[in-house]
Scaffold this motif. Structure first.
Motif, PDB file in Angstrom:
ATOM      1  N   ALA A  99       3.042   5.885  -5.702  1.00  0.00           N
ATOM      2  CA  ALA A  99       2.725   5.983  -7.130  1.00  0.00           C
ATOM      3  C   ALA A  99       1.567   6.961  -7.357  1.00  0.00           C
ATOM      4  CB  ALA A  99       2.374   4.603  -7.673  1.00  0.00           C
ATOM      5  N   TYR A 100       0.571   6.929  -6.474  1.00  0.00           N
ATOM      6  CA  TYR A 100      -0.580   7.829  -6.557  1.00  0.00           C
ATOM      7  C   TYR A 100      -0.147   9.277  -6.349  1.00  0.00           C
ATOM      8  CZ  TYR A 100      -5.407   9.383  -5.651  1.00  0.00           C
ATOM      9  OH  TYR A 100      -6.642  10.015  -5.700  1.00  0.00           O
ATOM     10  N   TYR A 101       0.807   9.493  -5.417  1.00  0.00           N
ATOM     11  CA  TYR A 101       1.300  10.835  -5.117  1.00  0.00           C
ATOM     12  C   TYR A 101       2.327  11.326  -6.143  1.00  0.00           C
ATOM     13  CZ  TYR A 101      -0.790  10.559  -0.447  1.00  0.00           C
ATOM     14  OH  TYR A 101      -1.665  10.463   0.607  1.00  0.00           O
ATOM     15  N   GLU A 102       2.847  10.401  -6.958  1.00  0.00           N
ATOM     16  CA  GLU A 102       3.930  10.709  -7.898  1.00  0.00           C
ATOM     17  C   GLU A 102       5.188  11.144  -7.155  1.00  0.00           C
ATOM     18  OE1 GLU A 102       2.801  12.928 -11.461  1.00  0.00           O
ATOM     19  OE2 GLU A 102       0.722  12.844 -10.760  1.00  0.00           O
ATOM     20  N   GLY A 103       5.448  10.513  -6.039  1.00  0.00           N
ATOM     21  CA  GLY A 103       6.635  10.822  -5.257  1.00  0.00           C
ATOM     22  C   GLY A 103       6.450  10.418  -3.806  1.00  0.00           C
TER      23      GLY A 103
ATOM     24  N   CYS B 141       0.826  -1.211   0.000  1.00  0.00           N
ATOM     25  CA  CYS B 141       0.000   0.000   0.000  1.00  0.00           C
ATOM     26  C   CYS B 141       0.862   1.264   0.000  1.00  0.00           C
ATOM     27  CB  CYS B 141      -0.939   0.001   1.206  1.00  0.00           C
ATOM     28  SG  CYS B 141      -2.231  -1.259   1.120  1.00  0.00           S
ATOM     29  N   HIS B 142       2.031   1.210   0.669  1.00  0.00           N
ATOM     30  CA  HIS B 142       2.949   2.340   0.601  1.00  0.00           C
ATOM     31  C   HIS B 142       3.392   2.588  -0.842  1.00  0.00           C
ATOM     32  CE1 HIS B 142       3.192   2.375   4.965  1.00  0.00           C
ATOM     33  NE2 HIS B 142       4.016   3.410   4.913  1.00  0.00           N
ATOM     34  N   GLU B 143       3.736   1.500  -1.531  1.00  0.00           N
ATOM     35  CA  GLU B 143       4.160   1.647  -2.915  1.00  0.00           C
ATOM     36  C   GLU B 143       3.032   2.223  -3.780  1.00  0.00           C
ATOM     37  OE1 GLU B 143       7.467   0.695  -4.487  1.00  0.00           O
ATOM     38  OE2 GLU B 143       7.556   1.445  -2.434  1.00  0.00           O
ATOM     39  N   ASN B 144       1.810   1.763  -3.550  1.00  0.00           N
ATOM     40  CA  ASN B 144       0.666   2.278  -4.309  1.00  0.00           C
ATOM     41  C   ASN B 144       0.420   3.754  -4.001  1.00  0.00           C
ATOM     42  OD1 ASN B 144       0.330  -0.282  -5.346  1.00  0.00           O
ATOM     43  ND2 ASN B 144      -1.321  -0.846  -3.964  1.00  0.00           N
TER      44      ASN B 144
ATOM     45  N   THR C 124      12.025   3.059  -9.006  1.00  0.00           N
ATOM     46  CA  THR C 124      11.685   1.683  -9.372  1.00  0.00           C
ATOM     47  C   THR C 124      10.699   1.094  -8.382  1.00  0.00           C
ATOM     48  OG1 THR C 124      13.576   0.850  -8.101  1.00  0.00           O
ATOM     49  CG2 THR C 124      13.928   1.291 -10.437  1.00  0.00           C
ATOM     50  N   THR C 125      10.006   0.064  -8.812  1.00  0.00           N
ATOM     51  CA  THR C 125       9.057  -0.619  -7.935  1.00  0.00           C
ATOM     52  C   THR C 125       9.808  -1.496  -6.945  1.00  0.00           C
ATOM     53  OG1 THR C 125       7.416  -0.629  -9.685  1.00  0.00           O
ATOM     54  CG2 THR C 125       7.066  -2.157  -7.858  1.00  0.00           C
TER      55      THR C 125
END
Length: 515
Positions: A188-192, A182-185, A308-309
């Motif tokens: 990505a949602y915040y673009e940073g 969820c942190h990664e998502n 990177t992911t």
């Protein structure tokens, strides 16, 4: 009826000599409304009220669905109705205040009272762009489309500067791997990514490795180290530290999920993302007076880029969290496996972590990387109890022996009893570690423990480490005060510095050029 009562109050206050401004302030009305009401005779005001009843309103075409929502869900807020009109009726032609007033009129007309819940929040300082994000968990119970109810769990993120939000839901409690994903998502949602993340002292993120002093779990530490953001842990429900995310959790519960019917998790998350775009990040925030998505457009320039992911599957261990039940068992794959009697404790988190070895052996730990508490062969059957006979025998616990030993070491029985009870409440899962710190302190500084206990109780310092530091400090002061001081020795007090004439000093000041 309310308008007529206001009209009567205005005329009475005017007859008593109050000015228009005073009446408006006293009745919390606009000055122009007061002036208009004062200019009407009673008959004219009655005609005015009748005209209001027949005047069409912008929301009249949606009167029936709004009334149906209120009758089905009496606790609906005006803000929710405004959001539902946009979501379900594709109607954007009214402000939130207009909807709220219309809802209040329907409540009064059809006698649909609303129960209001109050909760106090403290103001928190504003953050710089890209400086901080806050994270918290929530859960709620909703109606299912097929009947009955369903408990859902969510994790919420907010950027402290822009109030830009991200939310993700699960139909089961979160695990550490879920939190990382969820942190990664969210990034990505915040673009940073912000420089710092604020959390509760949650079991998924922090455990005790030092008699209750909190550190991150090994699983989350790997992720946090890889990403490089700073971590700030605060107390649960602490609005001074994370008031912004507390408000977001409340907003999600009472604006998005309340009275919403659950069908599938995927569609529920899709609806939540649509809500964030439509309302959660679009609605003007009451503190910053701006729309979060507009502020985020500027703030994202200050966020750290996530290139990177993160492959969290390869970094996290295979520990599986489970709850320890009152009968000292954990449930796994429709079976129950025993843990030692006395492992379950009242008012404790009672969490255990499972690890599967080669698909045949089940290991149970109290910490993801801690010592093995119990070992069982995995059973392919269902609905059975796999028990270790040794788990049923319970002699006097190590905790009880430590408590007896510590109590005997102090003459201040009331004081040590208070200290142990306070430690038990604060560190339920790490009490033995705390007691061991006190035990070591008694052995290292036996002459200072009574005074240290008195100071600890006076200052309300509830920690074995604080007790140890206090005893060491007192012991050190005693040692320094008992060490010899030559300035007080009678033998040296009789000594006097040699006296010289003033000519000697004058020659020195001249530089001694003649010598």
């Amino acid at each position: 009826m309310k308008r007529f009562m206001k009209y009567a109050e205005i005329r009475q206050l005017h007859a008593e000599g109050f000015s228009i401004n005073s009446i408006a302030k006293k009745l919390n009305m606009s000055r122009n409304t007061v002036k208009d009401y004062m200019g009407m005779a009673p008959e004219e005001f009655e005609d005015f009220l009748i005209s209001l009843r027949h005047r069409s309103k912008k929301l009249d075409p949606f009167r029936d669905p709004i009334l149906h929502w209120l009758q089905e869900h009496p606790d609906l807020t005006g803000a929710q109705v405004h959001d539902w009109l946009e979501e379900r009726m594709s109607f954007r032609g009214a402000t939130e205040n207009t909807v709220r007033n219309y809802v209040n009129e329907l409540r009064e007309m059809y006698h649909i009272p609303k129960k209001i819940q109050h909760r106090n929040y403290s103001a928190t300082p504003e953050s710089f762009p890209g400086q901080q994000g806050q994270v918290d968990f929530g859960q709620t119970v909703v109606k299912k489309k097929t009947g009955g109810h369903k408990r859902l769990y969510f994790i919420a993120f907010v950027l402290s500067h822009s109030r830009y939000k991200y939310v993700e839901w699960l139909d089961r409690p979160f695990r550490t791997a879920d939190v990382v994903r969820c942190h990664e998502n969210a990034f990505a949602y915040y673009e940073g990514m912000p420089a710092e993340m604020v959390y509760d002292q949650d079991a998924l993120l922090a455990v005790s490795e030092n008699a209750g002093d909190l550190i991150l779990t090994a699983e989350f530490t790997k992720y946090q180290t890889a990403r490089g953001f700073k971590v700030y842990l605060c107390r649960k429900s602490d609005p001074e530290s994370k008031g912004k995310i507390e408000q977001v959790v409340k907003f999600v519960k009472y604006n998005f999920s309340k009275n919403r019917v659950f069908d599938q998790l995927a569609t529920w998350n899709e609806a939540c993302l649509a809500w964030l775009k439509r309302t959660g990040n679009r609605k003007v925030h009451h503190n910053i007076k701006k729309r979060p998505f507009e502020v985020h457009a500027l703030e994202k320039q200050h966020l750290q880029k996530v290139s990177t992911t993160y492959l969290f599957e390869h970094h996290l261990s295979s520990s599986i969290p489970r709850t320890i039940h009152k009968d000292n068992v954990i449930r796994y794959l429709q079976n129950r496996y025993s843990v030692p009697s006395g492992t379950y404790r009242e008012q404790a988190s009672n969490k255990a972590y499972l690890q599967i070895i080669e698909g045949r052996t089940l290991l149970i730990r109290l910490k993801p990387t801690g010592p093995v508490l119990a070992t069982h062969p995995l059973s392919e059957k269902k609905g059975i109890v796999i028990s270790d006979p040794r788990h049923r025998v319970k002699s006097e616990s190590k905790r009880s022996l430590l408590i007896h030993e510590l109590s005997d070491a102090f003459s201040n029985k009331a004081g040590i009893q208070w200290f142990i009870e306070a430690l038990t409440e604060k560190y339920p899962r790490h009490l033995i570690d705390q007691l061991k710190v006190i035990q070591q302190t008694i052995r290292a500084h036996p002459n200072s423990i009574e005074a240290a206990l008195k100071d600890i109780q006076k200052l309300q310092l509830i920690s074995g480490n604080d007790f140890r530091d206090m005893a060491y400090s007192l012991d050190r002061q005693v040692q320094l005060s008992s060490s010899p001081d030559v300035s007080l020795n009678p033998k040296y007090m009789e000594w006097k510095a040699p006296e010289r004439s003033s000519d000697t000093y004058l020659n020195v000041l001249k530089g001694g050029r003649g010598s």
